[in-house]
Design an enzyme around this catalytic site. Structure first.
Site, PDB file in Angstrom:
ATOM      1  N   GLU A 146     -15.854  58.291   6.464  1.00  0.00           N
ATOM      2  CA  GLU A 146     -15.391  59.411   7.207  1.00  0.00           C
ATOM      3  C   GLU A 146     -15.821  59.603   8.725  1.00  0.00           C
ATOM      4  O   GLU A 146     -15.010  59.761   9.457  1.00  0.00           O
ATOM      5  CB  GLU A 146     -15.917  60.847   6.526  1.00  0.00           C
ATOM      6  CG  GLU A 146     -15.048  62.049   7.109  1.00  0.00           C
ATOM      7  CD  GLU A 146     -15.250  63.049   6.220  1.00  0.00           C
ATOM      8  OE1 GLU A 146     -15.041  64.078   6.705  1.00  0.00           O
ATOM      9  OE2 GLU A 146     -15.166  62.876   4.826  1.00  0.00           O
ATOM     10  N   PHE A 154     -17.284  52.533  -5.806  1.00  0.00           N
ATOM     11  CA  PHE A 154     -18.383  51.725  -5.721  1.00  0.00           C
ATOM     12  C   PHE A 154     -18.195  50.556  -6.884  1.00  0.00           C
ATOM     13  O   PHE A 154     -18.316  50.754  -7.887  1.00  0.00           O
ATOM     14  CB  PHE A 154     -19.545  52.545  -6.079  1.00  0.00           C
ATOM     15  CG  PHE A 154     -19.559  54.080  -5.391  1.00  0.00           C
ATOM     16  CD1 PHE A 154     -19.401  53.958  -3.934  1.00  0.00           C
ATOM     17  CD2 PHE A 154     -19.380  54.823  -5.937  1.00  0.00           C
ATOM     18  CE1 PHE A 154     -19.512  55.149  -3.488  1.00  0.00           C
ATOM     19  CE2 PHE A 154     -19.557  56.360  -5.393  1.00  0.00           C
ATOM     20  CZ  PHE A 154     -19.540  56.302  -3.994  1.00  0.00           C
ATOM     21  N   ARG A 171     -20.221  47.278  -6.570  1.00  0.00           N
ATOM     22  CA  ARG A 171     -21.434  46.595  -6.903  1.00  0.00           C
ATOM     23  C   ARG A 171     -22.662  47.224  -5.999  1.00  0.00           C
ATOM     24  O   ARG A 171     -22.279  47.646  -5.080  1.00  0.00           O
ATOM     25  CB  ARG A 171     -21.257  44.884  -6.644  1.00  0.00           C
ATOM     26  CG  ARG A 171     -21.330  44.687  -5.071  1.00  0.00           C
ATOM     27  CD  ARG A 171     -21.196  43.079  -4.773  1.00  0.00           C
ATOM     28  NE  ARG A 171     -20.227  42.483  -5.403  1.00  0.00           N
ATOM     29  CZ  ARG A 171     -20.436  41.369  -6.312  1.00  0.00           C
ATOM     30  NH1 ARG A 171     -21.558  41.236  -6.779  1.00  0.00           N
ATOM     31  NH2 ARG A 171     -19.381  41.010  -6.958  1.00  0.00           N
TER      32      ARG A 171
END
Length: 137
Positions: free
Chosen positions: A60, A87, A89
């Site tokens: 962001e 997400f 890894r």
């Protein structure tokens, strides 16, 4: 977050979340932006891996700053409207790099996609950030 030719903000960057987390902006172009951070304890959740909020925050901040640099001449600012991260890894150490690309640059909204890679170049997270472009005043 800092960019050599960046704008003047109301709060010094080093006192914002981006500054506290030590993000380094590498480049900002017409439709691309890159940043990175070196993983430290301030980025980790209690199990030792990078906290998901760190990815969301960098996505962001990077995309907002890049959009702002494009719309500021029109008396506009860019503020987050939506931020979705996945997400892929875990990352425990090393450098994480964010590569953002604008996929929509409209009059009132911009949309960016961000890929995060670990020090080995493996994709570790992805984000889509939507920004609202509004009058600065």
């Amino acid at each position: 977050m800092s960019v050599a030719t960046g704008p003047t903000y109301a709060i010094p960057i080093e006192e914002t979340l981006d500054g506290v987390l030590g993000y380094e902006v590498l480049e900002v172009g017409a439709d691309r932006a890159r940043a990175r951070f070196e993983v430290a304890n301030r980025h980790r959740q209690p199990f030792g891996l990078v906290h998901g909020g760190v990815y969301a925050s960098l996505a962001e901040g990077l995309c907002s700053g890049a959009t702002y640099l494009h719309v500021q001449a029109e008396g506009k600012i860019a503020v987050g409207s939506s931020n979705h991260c996945s997400f892929l890894r875990p990352v425990f150490e090393g450098t994480v790099t964010a590569d953002a690309r604008a996929i929509h640059a409209g009059r009132t909204t911009w949309v960016w996609e961000v890929d995060f890679h670990d020090a080995q170049g493996k994709l570790c997270a992805v984000a889509r950030v939507t920004l609202a472009v509004r009058d600065a005043g």
